[in-house]
Design an enzyme around this catalytic site. Structure first.
Site, PDB file in Angstrom:
ATOM      1  N   LYS A  13      41.565 -12.333  -9.889  1.00  0.00           N
ATOM      2  CA  LYS A  13      42.451 -13.768  -9.799  1.00  0.00           C
ATOM      3  C   LYS A  13      43.872 -13.488 -10.041  1.00  0.00           C
ATOM      4  O   LYS A  13      44.414 -14.051  -9.324  1.00  0.00           O
ATOM      5  CB  LYS A  13      41.745 -14.582 -10.728  1.00  0.00           C
ATOM      6  CG  LYS A  13      40.144 -15.002 -10.491  1.00  0.00           C
ATOM      7  CD  LYS A  13      39.726 -16.040 -11.167  1.00  0.00           C
ATOM      8  CE  LYS A  13      39.800 -16.002 -12.684  1.00  0.00           C
ATOM      9  NZ  LYS A  13      38.829 -15.077 -13.516  1.00  0.00           N
ATOM     10  N   ARG A  84      37.275 -24.555 -15.517  1.00  0.00           N
ATOM     11  CA  ARG A  84      36.147 -23.426 -15.949  1.00  0.00           C
ATOM     12  C   ARG A  84      34.634 -23.932 -16.185  1.00  0.00           C
ATOM     13  O   ARG A  84      34.022 -23.615 -16.145  1.00  0.00           O
ATOM     14  CB  ARG A  84      36.420 -22.969 -17.677  1.00  0.00           C
ATOM     15  CG  ARG A  84      37.459 -21.669 -17.506  1.00  0.00           C
ATOM     16  CD  ARG A  84      37.102 -20.372 -16.871  1.00  0.00           C
ATOM     17  NE  ARG A  84      37.418 -19.336 -17.796  1.00  0.00           N
ATOM     18  CZ  ARG A  84      38.418 -18.667 -17.698  1.00  0.00           C
ATOM     19  NH1 ARG A  84      39.548 -19.017 -16.976  1.00  0.00           N
ATOM     20  NH2 ARG A  84      38.521 -17.581 -18.442  1.00  0.00           N
ATOM     21  N   ARG A 123      41.077  -2.256 -17.681  1.00  0.00           N
ATOM     22  CA  ARG A 123      42.387  -2.793 -17.324  1.00  0.00           C
ATOM     23  C   ARG A 123      43.236  -2.578 -18.623  1.00  0.00           C
ATOM     24  O   ARG A 123      42.871  -2.536 -19.810  1.00  0.00           O
ATOM     25  CB  ARG A 123      42.033  -4.505 -17.286  1.00  0.00           C
ATOM     26  CG  ARG A 123      43.275  -5.235 -17.264  1.00  0.00           C
ATOM     27  CD  ARG A 123      42.966  -6.475 -16.436  1.00  0.00           C
ATOM     28  NE  ARG A 123      42.110  -7.348 -17.525  1.00  0.00           N
ATOM     29  CZ  ARG A 123      41.632  -8.723 -16.976  1.00  0.00           C
ATOM     30  NH1 ARG A 123      42.021  -8.904 -15.796  1.00  0.00           N
ATOM     31  NH2 ARG A 123      40.933  -9.358 -17.705  1.00  0.00           N
ATOM     32  N   ARG A 155      43.799  -5.663 -23.502  1.00  0.00           N
ATOM     33  CA  ARG A 155      43.921  -7.004 -23.994  1.00  0.00           C
ATOM     34  C   ARG A 155      42.547  -7.027 -25.024  1.00  0.00           C
ATOM     35  O   ARG A 155      41.437  -6.454 -24.761  1.00  0.00           O
ATOM     36  CB  ARG A 155      43.495  -8.079 -23.078  1.00  0.00           C
ATOM     37  CG  ARG A 155      44.595  -8.642 -22.512  1.00  0.00           C
ATOM     38  CD  ARG A 155      44.342  -9.576 -21.242  1.00  0.00           C
ATOM     39  NE  ARG A 155      43.384 -10.509 -21.249  1.00  0.00           N
ATOM     40  CZ  ARG A 155      42.910 -11.365 -20.263  1.00  0.00           C
ATOM     41  NH1 ARG A 155      43.484 -11.307 -19.229  1.00  0.00           N
ATOM     42  NH2 ARG A 155      42.035 -12.130 -20.291  1.00  0.00           N
ATOM     43  N   ARG A 166      32.130 -13.335 -22.554  1.00  0.00           N
ATOM     44  CA  ARG A 166      32.946 -13.946 -21.908  1.00  0.00           C
ATOM     45  C   ARG A 166      32.125 -14.158 -20.655  1.00  0.00           C
ATOM     46  O   ARG A 166      32.081 -15.203 -19.911  1.00  0.00           O
ATOM     47  CB  ARG A 166      34.128 -13.261 -21.407  1.00  0.00           C
ATOM     48  CG  ARG A 166      35.268 -13.196 -22.508  1.00  0.00           C
ATOM     49  CD  ARG A 166      36.552 -12.354 -22.150  1.00  0.00           C
ATOM     50  NE  ARG A 166      37.389 -12.751 -20.983  1.00  0.00           N
ATOM     51  CZ  ARG A 166      38.150 -12.017 -20.502  1.00  0.00           C
ATOM     52  NH1 ARG A 166      38.353 -10.897 -20.774  1.00  0.00           N
ATOM     53  NH2 ARG A 166      38.720 -12.608 -19.428  1.00  0.00           N
TER      54      ARG A 166
HETATM   55  P1  AMP Z   1      41.667 -15.642 -18.650  1.00  0.00           P
HETATM   56  O1  AMP Z   1      42.832 -14.998 -18.794  1.00  0.00           O
HETATM   57  O2  AMP Z   1      41.454 -16.783 -17.375  1.00  0.00           O
HETATM   58  O3  AMP Z   1      40.451 -14.787 -18.280  1.00  0.00           O
HETATM   59  O4  AMP Z   1      41.234 -16.266 -19.645  1.00  0.00           O
HETATM   60  C1  AMP Z   1      41.298 -15.680 -21.102  1.00  0.00           C
HETATM   61  C2  AMP Z   1      40.634 -16.632 -22.145  1.00  0.00           C
HETATM   62  O5  AMP Z   1      41.282 -17.815 -22.388  1.00  0.00           O
HETATM   63  C3  AMP Z   1      39.169 -17.125 -21.893  1.00  0.00           C
HETATM   64  O6  AMP Z   1      38.129 -16.293 -22.291  1.00  0.00           O
HETATM   65  C4  AMP Z   1      39.033 -18.546 -22.798  1.00  0.00           C
HETATM   66  O7  AMP Z   1      38.996 -18.187 -23.862  1.00  0.00           O
HETATM   67  C5  AMP Z   1      40.355 -18.946 -22.458  1.00  0.00           C
HETATM   68  N1  AMP Z   1      40.355 -19.843 -21.420  1.00  0.00           N
HETATM   69  C6  AMP Z   1      41.396 -19.685 -20.071  1.00  0.00           C
HETATM   70  N2  AMP Z   1      41.082 -20.664 -19.424  1.00  0.00           N
HETATM   71  C7  AMP Z   1      40.352 -21.543 -19.841  1.00  0.00           C
HETATM   72  C8  AMP Z   1      39.818 -23.008 -19.726  1.00  0.00           C
HETATM   73  N3  AMP Z   1      40.190 -23.392 -18.417  1.00  0.00           N
HETATM   74  N4  AMP Z   1      39.061 -23.457 -20.451  1.00  0.00           N
HETATM   75  C9  AMP Z   1      38.695 -22.793 -21.578  1.00  0.00           C
HETATM   76  N5  AMP Z   1      39.191 -21.937 -22.203  1.00  0.00           N
HETATM   77  C10 AMP Z   1      39.852 -21.006 -21.269  1.00  0.00           C
END
Ligand code: AMP
Length: 209
Positions: A13, A84, A123, A155, A166
């Protein structure tokens, strides 16, 4: 135009969002990036990020609400990582309604579980925003960013034990979200297993419609 990008961790993404904003001149809102930025100020956010659990809806919805207060939103945007779950989607609809903004398409980039684990555990990222994969997209010098020569890092939430959590969270929340956007005829399926250029071509074809 305004779009949403959905997909499991590791679907690409972030990479595709960068391609889209570069080529179509729109804003990129990644709640993951916003939260990682905010974790320096708010230590509770970090706990959620480290565990792979979702940050409470109110917190993320507030971040998005605040961002949508700014005038530049009219330029068009790509939402990446938000919504989400169904509750976030419903809250987003309220925010959009109050601003008289519509979503044009919701892209769902699907890849299987094994592929996602492979992509995520390999990654490596740089603070400048560049992202690599140790075998599929390696930097020129191992562990060093091609653009700013800083050390690459993994990360914390990309480590294997966290990524499984996750994914569990993702699988529970995504189904109702997909149904929701299918019902209102916004959902577009994107084959996320194709290479980066091909995936971008699929997405662009809908943006150009
Ligand atoms: P991402 O970079 O989108 O994979 O997000 C990394 C982490 O950020 C996720 O595992 C969640 O802990 C948090 N996160 C990101 N977007 C959301 C969202 N819309 N709602 C809740 N937690 C989020």
């Amino acid at each position: 135009m305004n779009f949403i990008l959905l997909g499991p961790p590791g679907a690409g993404k972030g990479t595709q969002a960068k391609n889209v904003i570069k080529n179509f001149n729109m804003l990129h809102f990644s709640t993951g990036d916003m939260l990682r930025e905010g974790k320096k100020l708010d230590k509770t956010i970090n706990k959620f990020l480290l565990s792979g659990r979702l940050v409470p809806d109110e917190m993320v919805i507030n971040i998005i609400k605040k961002r949508f207060e700014r005038d530049d939103i009219k330029k068009g945007f790509l939402l990446d990582g938000f919504p989400r779950n169904l509750r976030q989607a419903e809250q987003l609809d309220l925010i959009l309604e109050s601003k008289n903004i519509k979503i044009d398409k919701v892209f769902f980039m699907d890849i299987g579980f094994d592929e996602a684990i492979n992509r995520i555990t390999g990654r490596r990222v740089c603070e400048c925003g560049a992202s690599y994969h140790i075998t599929m997209l390696p930097p020129k010098k191992i562990g060093i960013c091609d653009y700013c020569e800083a050390d690459l890092i993994q990360r914390d939430d990309d480590k294997e034990n966290v990524i499984r959590d996750r994914f569990t969270v993702y699988e529970k929340e995504i189904e109702p979200l997909i149904k929701y956007y299918k019902k209102i005829k916004l959902l577009v399926l994107i084959d996320g297993l194709k290479d980066e250029k091909d995936v971008f071509k699929q997405i662009s074809s809908y943006i150009l419609q």
